[in-house]
Design a protein around this motif. Structure first.
Motif, short mmCIF file in Angstrom:
data_model
loop_
_atom_site.label_atom_id
_atom_site.label_comp_id
_atom_site.label_asym_id
_atom_site.label_seq_id
_atom_site.Cartn_x
_atom_site.Cartn_y
_atom_site.Cartn_z
N GLY A 159 22.35 5.02 -44.40
CA GLY A 159 21.76 6.36 -44.28
C GLY A 159 21.71 6.84 -42.85
N VAL A 160 22.45 6.20 -41.97
CA VAL A 160 22.44 6.51 -40.54
C VAL A 160 23.86 6.83 -40.11
CG1 VAL A 160 21.90 5.63 -38.24
CG2 VAL A 160 20.51 4.94 -40.20
N THR A 161 24.00 7.81 -39.20
CA THR A 161 25.33 8.11 -38.67
C THR A 161 25.63 7.19 -37.50
OG1 THR A 161 24.41 9.86 -37.26
CG2 THR A 161 25.32 10.53 -39.39
N ARG A 162 26.87 6.74 -37.46
CA ARG A 162 27.31 5.82 -36.42
C ARG A 162 28.74 6.16 -35.99
NH1 ARG A 162 22.77 4.54 -35.80
NH2 ARG A 162 21.78 2.48 -36.09
N SER A 163 29.08 5.72 -34.80
CA SER A 163 30.47 5.64 -34.39
C SER A 163 30.82 4.17 -34.25
CB SER A 163 30.70 6.39 -33.08
OG SER A 163 30.54 7.79 -33.27
N PHE A 164 32.10 3.84 -34.35
CA PHE A 164 32.52 2.44 -34.36
C PHE A 164 33.56 2.21 -33.27
CE2 PHE A 164 30.65 3.17 -38.43
CZ PHE A 164 29.96 1.98 -38.69
N ARG A 165 33.18 1.40 -32.30
CA ARG A 165 34.02 1.12 -31.15
C ARG A 165 34.79 -0.18 -31.36
NH1 ARG A 165 30.27 0.08 -27.19
NH2 ARG A 165 30.71 -2.17 -27.24
N SER A 166 36.04 -0.18 -30.96
CA SER A 166 36.84 -1.40 -31.02
C SER A 166 36.22 -2.46 -30.12
CB SER A 166 38.27 -1.11 -30.57
OG SER A 166 38.98 -2.30 -30.34
N ALA A 167 36.14 -3.69 -30.61
CA ALA A 167 35.57 -4.77 -29.81
C ALA A 167 36.48 -5.17 -28.66
CB ALA A 167 35.28 -5.97 -30.69
N ASN A 168 37.79 -4.96 -28.78
CA ASN A 168 38.70 -5.38 -27.71
C ASN A 168 39.38 -4.22 -26.99
OD1 ASN A 168 40.24 -4.86 -29.99
ND2 ASN A 168 41.62 -6.60 -29.73
N TYR A 169 39.07 -2.99 -27.39
CA TYR A 169 39.53 -1.79 -26.66
C TYR A 169 38.33 -0.86 -26.54
CZ TYR A 169 44.39 -3.29 -27.10
OH TYR A 169 45.57 -3.99 -27.00
N SER A 170 37.55 -1.06 -25.51
CA SER A 170 36.19 -0.51 -25.45
C SER A 170 36.14 1.01 -25.30
CB SER A 170 35.42 -1.15 -24.31
OG SER A 170 36.06 -0.92 -23.06
N THR A 171 37.27 1.66 -25.07
CA THR A 171 37.25 3.13 -25.00
C THR A 171 37.77 3.77 -26.29
OG1 THR A 171 39.48 3.24 -24.03
CG2 THR A 171 37.61 3.08 -22.51
N ARG A 172 38.12 2.94 -27.26
CA ARG A 172 38.71 3.46 -28.49
C ARG A 172 37.74 3.33 -29.66
NH1 ARG A 172 44.13 4.68 -28.40
NH2 ARG A 172 45.13 4.24 -26.39
N TYR A 173 37.75 4.35 -30.52
CA TYR A 173 36.79 4.46 -31.62
C TYR A 173 37.51 4.87 -32.90
CZ TYR A 173 33.19 4.53 -27.99
OH TYR A 173 32.37 4.21 -26.93
N TRP A 174 36.88 4.50 -34.04
CA TRP A 174 37.34 5.07 -35.30
C TRP A 174 37.32 6.59 -35.19
CZ3 TRP A 174 34.32 2.57 -39.97
CH2 TRP A 174 34.53 1.19 -40.01
N GLN A 175 38.38 7.20 -35.68
CA GLN A 175 38.39 8.67 -35.73
C GLN A 175 39.29 9.12 -36.88
OE1 GLN A 175 40.56 11.54 -32.99
NE2 GLN A 175 38.47 11.71 -32.16
N GLU A 176 38.80 10.07 -37.64
CA GLU A 176 39.60 10.62 -38.74
C GLU A 176 40.56 11.66 -38.19
OE1 GLU A 176 38.97 12.97 -43.00
OE2 GLU A 176 37.23 12.41 -41.77
N GLN A 177 41.83 11.47 -38.50
CA GLN A 177 42.88 12.41 -38.07
C GLN A 177 43.78 12.70 -39.26
OE1 GLN A 177 44.79 10.36 -34.78
NE2 GLN A 177 43.22 11.00 -33.32
N SER A 178 43.73 13.95 -39.75
CA SER A 178 44.52 14.36 -40.92
C SER A 178 44.27 13.41 -42.09
CB SER A 178 46.02 14.40 -40.58
OG SER A 178 46.27 15.31 -39.54
#
Length: 446
Positions: A305-324
């Motif tokens: 029930g909480v909004t989150r972003s998810f960061r890669s553990a080994n690429y710390s500037t990259r995150y899950w993102q929906e694209q198309s």
């Protein structure tokens, strides 16, 4: 009935199988743990201990964890007793030698083992007692199924039942042959579902694992599946089963003909099975084991029930993102646009197929699911297939605070990044794969 000295007695309650987790993902803060204690392809004088959270990727807990004071240790079977100890029973001699005993050892922590005793199986003209397997019945009784041959034909094995007559597992009933399975069968492993006993046993003539059922532990069993009925191939032995978190059953077996170790899954009470897959890490090293499954503390905590972003553990500037509608792993920073940040924000909800697991919604209400093993977002169509495709079991990741998300309906497959795209792929047991499949939930970008 044979008794052992009081010096080896163990105080305990009625026998039973502790730590057998129900068919559901572990609750928040808990984890599933599978333990195996195989002997080594290169050495039948000792056993390693491995553990896994997914019944696929087994990691070494302790090498050479137990070496008996004499003889060998092969075909080790493990279970956890009601007194809190783990117990091994095993073949005490190498295959060339006469072997009339089975060995017993115990441990409080799975890593350090104490020899208990060698037990002489009381069969007239016994030549070999091999591959003892634990079986705990629904009434809590503890049994060992042991494959025995006699001196008149020392290579023709028959499964016999030994039942513990005390909770210390030091006295045993007289051996009783399992009716219906018959001679020339070895490595018999039994599970009970409801009122039916399901036996998996190797036919020593054909070298295939066969399947039989009965309504009584001692039989009579009816062998209904022979030959390559499950698609596992020949020269397979040492079957052992465990129920997975999603309710399916996994069989493990030793592919001694090609030096590999395999697993295969069934979701229709053993009628059909997935294609056998080689186990990473231990294949080629481990030989003949059984599995203890437990629910233990220390697992993932991920509020729903909480909004989150998810960061890669080994690429710390990259995150899950929906694209198309597809899930990718681009760089997201404070300078990213509002829409990019929103596309990298998801609501964590209870799993559609299992409330102890997790599903993820985007801002429009679509769910992350795998389709063609690609991570994508689609509206929930209300089917059970969609629910399973959109459910992920949380496993502990490689870095502090990170989580790995295992596909609910493809156990051993994980959401991982590859070329900065999110896919569901089978684990290969490498540290690189574990890192690529680990993600850290952080405060929402959007």
């Amino acid at each position: 009935m044979a008794a052992l000295p009081a010096s080896v007695l163990v105080l305990g309650e009625l026998p039973g199988l502790l730590g057998t987790a129900a068919a559901a993902a572990p609750p928040t803060g808990s984890a599933t743990r599978y333990t195996i204690v195989p002997f080594l392809n290169s050495d039948d004088g000792t056993v390693n201990v491995y553990q896994s959270d997914d019944a696929t990727d087994f990691r070494l807990l302790k090498a050479s964890a137990y070496t008996p004071p004499s003889n060998r240790i092969r075909d080790a079977s493990v279970f956890k007793h009601t007194n809190g100890y783990y117990y091994l029973t095993y073949t005490t001699h190498t295959w060339q030698d006469t072997s009339t005993t089975i060995g017993f050892a115990r441990s409080s922590d799975r890593a350090n083992w104490t020899f208990l005793y060698d037990y002489t199986v009381p069969l007239t003209n016994l030549s070999r007692a091999w591959a003892p397997e634990w079986f705990v019945d629904s009434d809590g009784s503890v049994n060992v199924i042991v494959s025995c041959s006699t001196t008149n034909d020392e290579w023709i094995f028959t499964p016999y039942l030994l039942k513990a007559t005390n909770s210390a597992l030091t006295t045993w009933s007289s051996p009783v042959a399992l009716s219906g399975i018959g001679s020339n069968h070895i490595d018999t492993y039994i599970v009970r579902i409801g009122s039916t006993y399901h036996a998996f046993t190797k036919n020593e003539t054909t070298k295939y694992i066969e399947y039989a059922t009965a309504t009584s532990l001692t039989g009579p069993y009816t062998i209904s599946r022979t030959g390559d009925w499950a698609g596992w191939g020949s020269y397979r032995e040492g079957p052992a089963l465990v129920q997975l978190d999603n309710g399916g059953w996994r069989i493990f077996f030793d592919g001694y003909g090609d030096g590999s170790y395999y697993s295969s899954d069934s979701y229709d009470t053993f009628a059909t099975w997935s294609a056998p897959a080689k186990l990473p890490v231990i294949s080629g090293t481990a030989r003949h084991f059984t599995v203890v499954k437990e629910t233990v503390s220390g697992g993932v905590t991920l509020p729903t029930g909480v909004t989150r972003s998810f960061r890669s553990a080994n690429y710390s500037t990259r995150y899950w993102q929906e694209q198309s509608s597809l899930l990718n792993l681009p760089v997201v920073t404070s300078s990213s646009t509002t829409s990019e940040k929103q596309a990298a924000t998801f609501t964590v909800v209870a799993g559609l197929a299992d409330a102890n697991a997790f599903s993820f919604r985007d801002a429009s209400g679509n769910y992350l699911r795998h389709y063609g093993f690609r991570g994508r977002f689609d509206p929930n169509d209300g089917t059970s297939t969609f629910a399973k495709d959109a459910t992920f079991t949380a496993r502990t990741g490689t870095t502090s605070g990170s989580i790995r998300f295992e596909s609910y309906n493809y156990p051993g497959y994980y959401l991982r990044h590859y070329n900065y795209q999110l896919r569901v792929d089978p684990t290969d047991g490498t540290d690189q794969f574990r890192q690529d499949s680990s993600f850290v939930p952080v405060g929402a970008w959007g």
